[in-house]
Design an enzyme around this catalytic site. Structure first.
Site, PDB file in Angstrom:
ATOM      1  N   CYS A   2      20.767 -17.499  24.146  1.00  0.00           N
ATOM      2  CA  CYS A   2      22.139 -17.091  23.878  1.00  0.00           C
ATOM      3  C   CYS A   2      22.408 -17.324  22.401  1.00  0.00           C
ATOM      4  O   CYS A   2      21.664 -18.040  21.735  1.00  0.00           O
ATOM      5  CB  CYS A   2      23.110 -17.925  24.698  1.00  0.00           C
ATOM      6  SG  CYS A   2      22.778 -17.826  26.458  1.00  0.00           S
ATOM      7  N   ARG A  26      19.949 -12.179  20.570  1.00  0.00           N
ATOM      8  CA  ARG A  26      19.577 -13.338  21.383  1.00  0.00           C
ATOM      9  C   ARG A  26      20.052 -13.228  22.835  1.00  0.00           C
ATOM     10  O   ARG A  26      19.686 -14.031  23.681  1.00  0.00           O
ATOM     11  CB  ARG A  26      20.173 -14.614  20.767  1.00  0.00           C
ATOM     12  CG  ARG A  26      19.707 -14.886  19.363  1.00  0.00           C
ATOM     13  CD  ARG A  26      20.337 -16.153  18.839  1.00  0.00           C
ATOM     14  NE  ARG A  26      19.915 -17.288  19.627  1.00  0.00           N
ATOM     15  CZ  ARG A  26      18.793 -17.971  19.429  1.00  0.00           C
ATOM     16  NH1 ARG A  26      17.981 -17.623  18.454  1.00  0.00           N
ATOM     17  NH2 ARG A  26      18.481 -19.000  20.191  1.00  0.00           N
ATOM     18  N   TRP A  73      22.729 -14.466  27.456  1.00  0.00           N
ATOM     19  CA  TRP A  73      21.617 -13.942  28.249  1.00  0.00           C
ATOM     20  C   TRP A  73      21.596 -14.800  29.501  1.00  0.00           C
ATOM     21  O   TRP A  73      21.275 -15.986  29.443  1.00  0.00           O
ATOM     22  CB  TRP A  73      20.318 -14.076  27.457  1.00  0.00           C
ATOM     23  CG  TRP A  73      19.134 -13.431  28.099  1.00  0.00           C
ATOM     24  CD1 TRP A  73      18.726 -12.136  27.936  1.00  0.00           C
ATOM     25  CD2 TRP A  73      18.177 -14.035  28.978  1.00  0.00           C
ATOM     26  NE1 TRP A  73      17.584 -11.895  28.677  1.00  0.00           N
ATOM     27  CE2 TRP A  73      17.225 -13.038  29.324  1.00  0.00           C
ATOM     28  CE3 TRP A  73      18.027 -15.302  29.528  1.00  0.00           C
ATOM     29  CZ2 TRP A  73      16.151 -13.282  30.168  1.00  0.00           C
ATOM     30  CZ3 TRP A  73      16.950 -15.551  30.380  1.00  0.00           C
ATOM     31  CH2 TRP A  73      16.030 -14.544  30.686  1.00  0.00           C
ATOM     32  N   ASN A  99      23.968 -23.031  24.665  1.00  0.00           N
ATOM     33  CA  ASN A  99      22.708 -22.290  24.777  1.00  0.00           C
ATOM     34  C   ASN A  99      21.663 -23.283  25.275  1.00  0.00           C
ATOM     35  O   ASN A  99      21.499 -24.343  24.686  1.00  0.00           O
ATOM     36  CB  ASN A  99      22.318 -21.740  23.399  1.00  0.00           C
ATOM     37  CG  ASN A  99      20.916 -21.163  23.380  1.00  0.00           C
ATOM     38  OD1 ASN A  99      20.419 -20.701  24.406  1.00  0.00           O
ATOM     39  ND2 ASN A  99      20.278 -21.199  22.236  1.00  0.00           N
ATOM     40  N   GLY A 100      20.983 -22.934  26.357  1.00  0.00           N
ATOM     41  CA  GLY A 100      19.974 -23.837  26.911  1.00  0.00           C
ATOM     42  C   GLY A 100      20.096 -23.878  28.425  1.00  0.00           C
ATOM     43  O   GLY A 100      20.797 -23.056  29.021  1.00  0.00           O
ATOM     44  N   GLU A 472      -1.215  -5.346  22.982  1.00  0.00           N
ATOM     45  CA  GLU A 472       0.043  -5.338  22.236  1.00  0.00           C
ATOM     46  C   GLU A 472       0.714  -3.960  22.308  1.00  0.00           C
ATOM     47  O   GLU A 472       1.929  -3.855  22.472  1.00  0.00           O
ATOM     48  CB  GLU A 472      -0.231  -5.763  20.770  1.00  0.00           C
ATOM     49  CG  GLU A 472       0.957  -5.783  19.844  1.00  0.00           C
ATOM     50  CD  GLU A 472       2.097  -6.695  20.290  1.00  0.00           C
ATOM     51  OE1 GLU A 472       1.926  -7.473  21.244  1.00  0.00           O
ATOM     52  OE2 GLU A 472       3.183  -6.596  19.694  1.00  0.00           O
ATOM     53  N   LYS A 476       4.407  -3.326  23.884  1.00  0.00           N
ATOM     54  CA  LYS A 476       5.496  -2.708  23.117  1.00  0.00           C
ATOM     55  C   LYS A 476       6.069  -1.517  23.869  1.00  0.00           C
ATOM     56  O   LYS A 476       7.272  -1.350  23.987  1.00  0.00           O
ATOM     57  CB  LYS A 476       5.012  -2.202  21.745  1.00  0.00           C
ATOM     58  CG  LYS A 476       4.773  -3.183  20.650  1.00  0.00           C
ATOM     59  CD  LYS A 476       5.967  -3.934  20.137  1.00  0.00           C
ATOM     60  CE  LYS A 476       6.163  -5.192  20.924  1.00  0.00           C
ATOM     61  NZ  LYS A 476       5.656  -6.418  20.352  1.00  0.00           N
ATOM     62  N   GLU A 479       8.009  -2.603  27.145  1.00  0.00           N
ATOM     63  CA  GLU A 479       9.245  -3.387  27.034  1.00  0.00           C
ATOM     64  C   GLU A 479      10.400  -2.611  26.431  1.00  0.00           C
ATOM     65  O   GLU A 479      11.549  -2.881  26.755  1.00  0.00           O
ATOM     66  CB  GLU A 479       9.021  -4.698  26.280  1.00  0.00           C
ATOM     67  CG  GLU A 479       8.781  -4.556  24.800  1.00  0.00           C
ATOM     68  CD  GLU A 479       8.581  -5.887  24.096  1.00  0.00           C
ATOM     69  OE1 GLU A 479       9.175  -6.882  24.516  1.00  0.00           O
ATOM     70  OE2 GLU A 479       7.832  -5.916  23.117  1.00  0.00           O
ATOM     71  N   HIS A 495     -13.691  -0.749  37.024  1.00  0.00           N
ATOM     72  CA  HIS A 495     -13.716  -1.657  38.174  1.00  0.00           C
ATOM     73  C   HIS A 495     -12.380  -1.682  38.903  1.00  0.00           C
ATOM     74  O   HIS A 495     -11.928  -2.744  39.328  1.00  0.00           O
ATOM     75  CB  HIS A 495     -14.113  -3.066  37.702  1.00  0.00           C
ATOM     76  CG  HIS A 495     -15.465  -3.087  37.047  1.00  0.00           C
ATOM     77  ND1 HIS A 495     -16.639  -2.999  37.755  1.00  0.00           N
ATOM     78  CD2 HIS A 495     -15.811  -3.128  35.726  1.00  0.00           C
ATOM     79  CE1 HIS A 495     -17.668  -3.010  36.900  1.00  0.00           C
ATOM     80  NE2 HIS A 495     -17.179  -3.090  35.664  1.00  0.00           N
ATOM     81  N   LYS A 594      15.623 -12.306  22.477  1.00  0.00           N
ATOM     82  CA  LYS A 594      14.651 -12.538  21.402  1.00  0.00           C
ATOM     83  C   LYS A 594      13.879 -13.840  21.570  1.00  0.00           C
ATOM     84  O   LYS A 594      12.673 -13.863  21.438  1.00  0.00           O
ATOM     85  CB  LYS A 594      15.383 -12.522  20.061  1.00  0.00           C
ATOM     86  CG  LYS A 594      14.484 -12.646  18.862  1.00  0.00           C
ATOM     87  CD  LYS A 594      13.690 -11.393  18.631  1.00  0.00           C
ATOM     88  CE  LYS A 594      12.713 -11.512  17.498  1.00  0.00           C
ATOM     89  NZ  LYS A 594      11.643 -10.506  17.623  1.00  0.00           N
TER      90      LYS A 594
END
Ligand code: F6R
Length: 599
Positions: A2, A26, A73, A99-100, A472, A476, A479, A495, A594
């Site tokens: 947050c 965030r 968030w 935040n936490g 990567e 990208k 997401e 396989h 983030k």
């Protein structure tokens, strides 16, 4: 996860809203503010993004010079108006933003409910306001009540509190979650991250672990929970405001992709003393690498590089699996990589490794973050602030830092001779120029993205060190464009994964001219034979792979260890343009934030 912003300054509300805008990366599922006016706390909050919130803000020109704000968030409690911060106590005299994650809130909440407290949200955070109120009701001063509250709360906390009991103060507290303080002739400020403070000051201090900081007009004071005064260490932040703004680009993500030549160039200038200090922890050690998401991909790169350049086995471990995976730490060093320096999974891995006696080399983009505090030695990548949620420039600078660290270690230990070292360093120093050239061809990627933007699925396939790029590239794309994408070792695709291939299935191959090329050609042919659409990242002039690909993008010929840097750039652009063509906001992908400060 947050974003918190607070200030004592003229036109506080405008500054809080601007601060939240800079922190929205965030978290962006709900937003709220609390200001003090005529000794009354006024709160506005709602579900949704900041822009809508500002449009509907009905404050009838109420002015205030003190307030706090929050962009959320969700962790405990769905995104909703009730669960949005700020939260208040029963009397409405105390407002908090947090935040936490609070670990023991359930039991404390039940005790407070029994005492008559009324909760209005499903969050863990609201308990902070009620606990403070409870301690005040029992006769403690506002400050002592706050201290007692944080003494009993377990978990990660960054918090800002205002109250009509002391209407000229903002009291902050920090444990594990980030919080910074700034002071200038424009006011006193607190925020979750540095970019929010840059319009007002570059003179910034990180709130020390487990301390409260009291902001008043023109002054800041810090002490621990037992009242011992402590000194805040202010640093002049070298970032300019432009780095934290879009500067004419439509999104932060594309701006940050285009900033990569500069970010790499600045990271190449990291003083050798930092690298040499880290090297001491690699000598005669068993080395592990840990990180999450994109930073884990940097760990994987480190592992390939260690094996190829140093003939050393270094195991890469996803941070959230670290504790489950390792038990023996004899003479070990852990290289922990995190752009934010605040990722809970990575911090947990570090704490666990430390408790077993391991040494920690941190690689982060955020000076003063938890990872810099927990590491024995750290290297700070020089990307500047990264605001887009998807990691781009910070990833490439992580790769550069690892190259610098291992090359120098190899030279010192006689694993790389001086001629090879100098040759490689020359090539690495040329990377900013080459990345500029690649970026000049972004239009080609835009066209390819347009062609494939309606695909539902994609495989990203590669061998050897290029697997880093495949993983990567897939992360990208998935997401930010919500296309199902999987990165896979190309040899492994036979396989199982190949059974999904049918005409039109998109396969992106990372196929530069290195020792993986011959085998990759075989893998391309296997996919092509089953009707897959082939998009290859190749070395300039590779006519053979051009022939067998539907689309291709060329990068210059380099030493093979540098291909993950070059080949990642077109895939970042591919993900960005695909998201844009699909009408999505690449800076704020759904459900993400983030820095992921929950385990
Ligand atoms: C992907 C992305 C995430 C982060 C991950 C770790 O684009 O940004 O996967 O890489 O959350 O974050 P840091 O590096 O801050 O530890």
């Amino acid at each position: 996860m947050c974003g918190i912003f607070g200030c004592i300054s003229e036109e506080a509300l405008e500054k809080i809203l601007d601060g939240l805008k800079r922190l929205e990366y965030r978290g962006y599922d709900s937003v709220g503010i609390a200001i003090i006016n005529n000794n009354e706390i006024i709160i506005r909050k709602n579900k949704g993004k900041l822009n809508e919130f500002i449009e509907n803000l009905d404050l009838n020109n109420i002015k205030s010079n003190i307030g706090i704000g929050h962009t959320r968030w969700a962790t405990h409690g769905a995104p909703s108006k009730e669960n949005a911060h700020p939260h208040t106590d029963c009397s409405g005299r105390i407002a908090i933003v947090h935040n936490g994650v609070l670990e023991n809130f359930l039991q404390l909440r039940e005790e407070l409910i029994k005492k008559g407290h009324k909760f209005s949200s499903k969050t863990d955070s609201e308990i902070i306001a009620h606990l403070i109120e409870d301690f005040v009701n029992s006769g403690l001063s506002f400050k002592e009540a706050i201290k007692n509250t944080f003494k009993i709360l377990k978990g990660s906390i960054a918090c800002a509190i205002i109250s009509t009991m002391e209407p000229n103060k903002i009291i902050c507290y920090r444990r594990e979650s980030p919080l910074v303080i700034g002071i200038s002739n424009k006011g006193v400020f607190c925020a979750s991250d540095i970019p929010a403070l840059l319009p007002y000051t570059k003179n910034i201090a990180v709130v020390p672990e487990d301390k409260i900081v009291i902001l008043e007009e023109n002054k800041v004071h810090a002490e621990d929970l037992n009242g011992e005064i402590c000194k805040l260490e202010y640093n002049e932040i070298p970032w300019n405001l432009e780095l934290a703004e879009k500067s004419g680009y439509p999104h932060f993500m594309i701006k940050e992709i285009f900033e990569q030549p500069r970010a790499i160039s600045d990271t190449l200038k990291i003083p050798l003393i930092y690298i040499d200090r880290a090297i001491e922890y690699l000598e005669n050690k068993k080395v592990y690498l840990t990180g999450s998401g994109t930073s884990y991909h940097a760990c994987l790169f480190g592992s390939y590089l260690a094996s190829h350049l140093l003939s050393m086995d270094m195991r890469p471990i996803i941070s959230s699996e670290f504790i489950e995976t390792l038990s023996l730490f004899d003479n070990s060093t852990v290289i922990a990589i995190s752009q934010s320096g605040e990722t809970a999974d990575t911090l947990n891995a570090i704490r666990y490794a430390k408790s077993k006696g391991a040494k920690i080399i941190g690689i982060t983009n955020t000076l003063g973050s938890s990872i810099t505090n927990l590491s024995d030695v750290y290297i700070c990548t020089q990307s500047g602030p990264e605001i887009g949620v998807a990691a781009t420039k910070t990833f490439l600078t992580q790769l550069i830092s690892i190259i610098l660290l291992f090359l120098r270690f190899g030279l010192k230990k006689g694993k790389i001779n001086e001629i090879d070292y100098n040759k490689l360093i020359d090539e690495v120093n040329n990377i900013p120029k080459i990345t500029e050239e690649i970026l000049k061809k972004s239009d080609k990627i835009r066209d390819i993205a347009l062609k494939y933007s309606l695909k539902q699925n994609a495989y990203f396939l590669a061998r050897g060190i290029n697997l880093v790029t495949a993983l990567e590239g897939a992360l990208k794309l998935k997401e930010i464009s919500y296309i199902h994408a999987e990165g896979y070792p190309a040899g492994e695709s036979k396989h199982g994964p190949i059974s999904l291939i049918e005409p039109g299935f998109l396969c992106v191959f990372i196929a530069p001219r290195d020792n993986t090329r011959e085998k990759i050609i075989g893998n391309i042919m296997e996919m092509k034979a089953r009707g897959a659409e082939i998009f290859s990242i190749i070395t300039e002039g590779d006519e053979e792979i051009k022939e067998i690909s539907d689309e291709y993008f060329e990068v210059p010929f380099v030493n093979y260890i540098l291909y993950p840097i070059l080949c990642t750039i077109p895939l970042q652009l591919f993900a960005y343009y695909t998201a844009v063509f699909k009408g999505l906001d690449p800076d704020r992908p759904r459900n993400l934030a983030k820095s992921v400060t929950v385990p």
